[in-house]
Design a protein around this motif. Structure first.
Motif, short mmCIF file in Angstrom:
data_model
loop_
_atom_site.label_atom_id
_atom_site.label_comp_id
_atom_site.label_asym_id
_atom_site.label_seq_id
_atom_site.Cartn_x
_atom_site.Cartn_y
_atom_site.Cartn_z
N PRO A 190 0.81 -1.23 0.00
CA PRO A 190 0.00 0.00 0.00
C PRO A 190 0.83 1.27 0.00
CG PRO A 190 -0.08 -1.07 2.14
CD PRO A 190 0.58 -2.03 1.21
N GLN A 191 1.92 1.30 0.78
CA GLN A 191 2.73 2.51 0.84
C GLN A 191 3.45 2.75 -0.48
OE1 GLN A 191 2.76 4.79 3.47
NE2 GLN A 191 3.65 5.98 1.79
N GLU A 192 3.97 1.68 -1.06
CA GLU A 192 4.66 1.80 -2.34
C GLU A 192 3.71 2.30 -3.43
OE1 GLU A 192 4.86 -0.65 -0.26
OE2 GLU A 192 6.90 -1.47 -0.10
N CYS A 193 2.48 1.77 -3.42
CA CYS A 193 1.48 2.21 -4.40
C CYS A 193 1.14 3.68 -4.19
CB CYS A 193 0.21 1.37 -4.29
SG CYS A 193 0.38 -0.33 -4.86
N SER A 194 0.96 4.07 -2.94
CA SER A 194 0.65 5.46 -2.62
C SER A 194 1.77 6.39 -3.07
CB SER A 194 0.42 5.61 -1.11
OG SER A 194 0.17 6.95 -0.76
N ASP A 195 3.01 6.01 -2.80
CA ASP A 195 4.16 6.83 -3.21
C ASP A 195 4.21 6.97 -4.73
OD1 ASP A 195 4.85 7.06 -0.56
OD2 ASP A 195 6.44 5.53 -0.64
N SER A 196 3.90 5.88 -5.42
CA SER A 196 3.93 5.90 -6.88
C SER A 196 2.87 6.84 -7.44
CB SER A 196 3.72 4.48 -7.43
OG SER A 196 3.78 4.46 -8.83
N VAL A 197 1.66 6.78 -6.86
CA VAL A 197 0.57 7.67 -7.30
C VAL A 197 0.96 9.12 -7.05
CG1 VAL A 197 -1.81 8.38 -6.88
CG2 VAL A 197 -1.24 5.94 -6.98
N CYS A 198 1.49 9.41 -5.87
CA CYS A 198 1.86 10.79 -5.53
C CYS A 198 2.94 11.32 -6.46
CB CYS A 198 2.33 10.87 -4.08
SG CYS A 198 1.02 10.62 -2.87
N ALA A 199 3.91 10.47 -6.80
CA ALA A 199 4.98 10.89 -7.71
C ALA A 199 4.41 11.20 -9.10
CB ALA A 199 6.04 9.79 -7.81
N PHE A 200 3.45 10.39 -9.53
CA PHE A 200 2.82 10.62 -10.84
C PHE A 200 2.04 11.93 -10.83
CE2 PHE A 200 -0.86 9.90 -13.73
CZ PHE A 200 -0.17 9.79 -14.92
N VAL A 201 1.30 12.18 -9.74
CA VAL A 201 0.53 13.43 -9.64
C VAL A 201 1.46 14.63 -9.71
CG1 VAL A 201 -0.89 14.83 -8.08
CG2 VAL A 201 -1.39 12.39 -8.37
N GLU A 202 2.58 14.57 -9.00
CA GLU A 202 3.53 15.68 -9.04
C GLU A 202 4.09 15.88 -10.44
OE1 GLU A 202 4.32 17.96 -6.70
OE2 GLU A 202 2.64 17.04 -5.63
N LYS A 203 4.34 14.77 -11.12
CA LYS A 203 4.86 14.85 -12.49
C LYS A 203 3.85 15.52 -13.41
CE LYS A 203 6.56 11.89 -16.26
NZ LYS A 203 6.86 10.48 -16.65
N ILE A 204 2.57 15.14 -13.27
CA ILE A 204 1.52 15.71 -14.10
C ILE A 204 1.36 17.21 -13.82
CG2 ILE A 204 -0.96 15.69 -14.59
CD1 ILE A 204 0.63 13.36 -15.78
N LYS A 205 1.45 17.57 -12.55
CA LYS A 205 1.31 18.99 -12.18
C LYS A 205 2.40 19.83 -12.81
CE LYS A 205 0.58 19.77 -7.78
NZ LYS A 205 0.66 19.59 -6.31
N GLY A 206 3.56 19.21 -13.05
CA GLY A 206 4.67 19.95 -13.63
C GLY A 206 4.68 19.98 -15.14
N MET A 207 3.73 19.29 -15.77
CA MET A 207 3.71 19.23 -17.24
C MET A 207 2.98 20.44 -17.83
SD MET A 207 2.96 15.14 -17.79
CE MET A 207 2.76 15.32 -19.56
#
Length: 207
Positions: A190-207
């Motif tokens: 669960p934590q690894e999945c959560s971290d992965s989602v958060c990293a993706f969200v940050e990446k999208i916000k920067g696009m």
């Protein structure tokens, strides 16, 4: 939902697990302008083998009778298989106990199973054309998968990644050893999945 939340004019990042991933694919294919990104966790997108309980529930006429006799047992077997270690902790045990009680005591339970069978494109057909539409519309995609998922195997993730690359859309993938279909308990990731989602969200916000 977006209208109820006064977000009808906003674009979103949709995160969906299992059949919820297919819901996101359908929405993104129809409204790509409203979707900043799509996170798919073990999504039932491509054709998969129905669990035995689902095939039993589909049988005409005999389905109700057989479900009454063996439906609970077969569903409980499926629920156990979706967890990494069914005996790992009290949280998992309580979840499985609730599922067992639901199959035995809730008369509408298997009607819901039939409804899921009818609308889950991975069971009733395939969501690949809709997924391709998302990719062709250049909706960024994050694939998160368990390599120990026996319900929606990792080979589905590989295929979805290939399609996204063909369409030249932004795609990222995280695949975890030992992670089953049910990703929400501590014995999974669960934590690894959560971290992965958060990293993706940050990446999208920067696009």
């Amino acid at each position: 939902v977006l209208e109820k939340l006064d977000l009808a004019n906003e674009s979103i990042i949709h995160c969906g697990h299992s059949n919820g991933g297919v819901v996101g694919i359908g929405f993104a294919a129809k409204h790509p302008e409203k979707v900043k990104g799509l996170v798919l966790l073990d999504a039932v997108c491509l054709p998969v083998t129905k669990p035995l309980v689902a095939r039993v529930a589909d049988l005409p006429l005999l389905g109700d009778f057989i479900v009454q006799k063996m439906g609970a047992k077969t569903f409980n077997k499926f629920a156990h298989a979706s967890c990494a270690d069914p005996d790992s902790n009290e949280e998992v045990k309580e979840y499985l106990a609730k599922q067992s009680r639901n199959t035995l005591e809730n008369p509408r339970f298997f009607a819901a199973v039939r409804s899921t069978n009818a609308y889950c494109l991975g069971f009733a057909g395939t969501a690949e054309p809709l997924y391709r539409q998302c990719c062709e519309a250049k909706v960024p995609i994050q694939l998160i998968w368990g390599k120990a998922d026996t319900s929606v195997p990792y080979s589905s993730c590989v295929k979805l990644h290939e399609i996204a690359k063909e369409c030249e859309t932004v795609v990222a993938e995280e695949a975890f050893d030992g992670m089953p279909h049910n990703v929400f308990f501590a014995d999974a990731k669960p934590q690894e999945c959560s971290d992965s989602v958060c990293a993706f969200v940050e990446k999208i916000k920067g696009m």
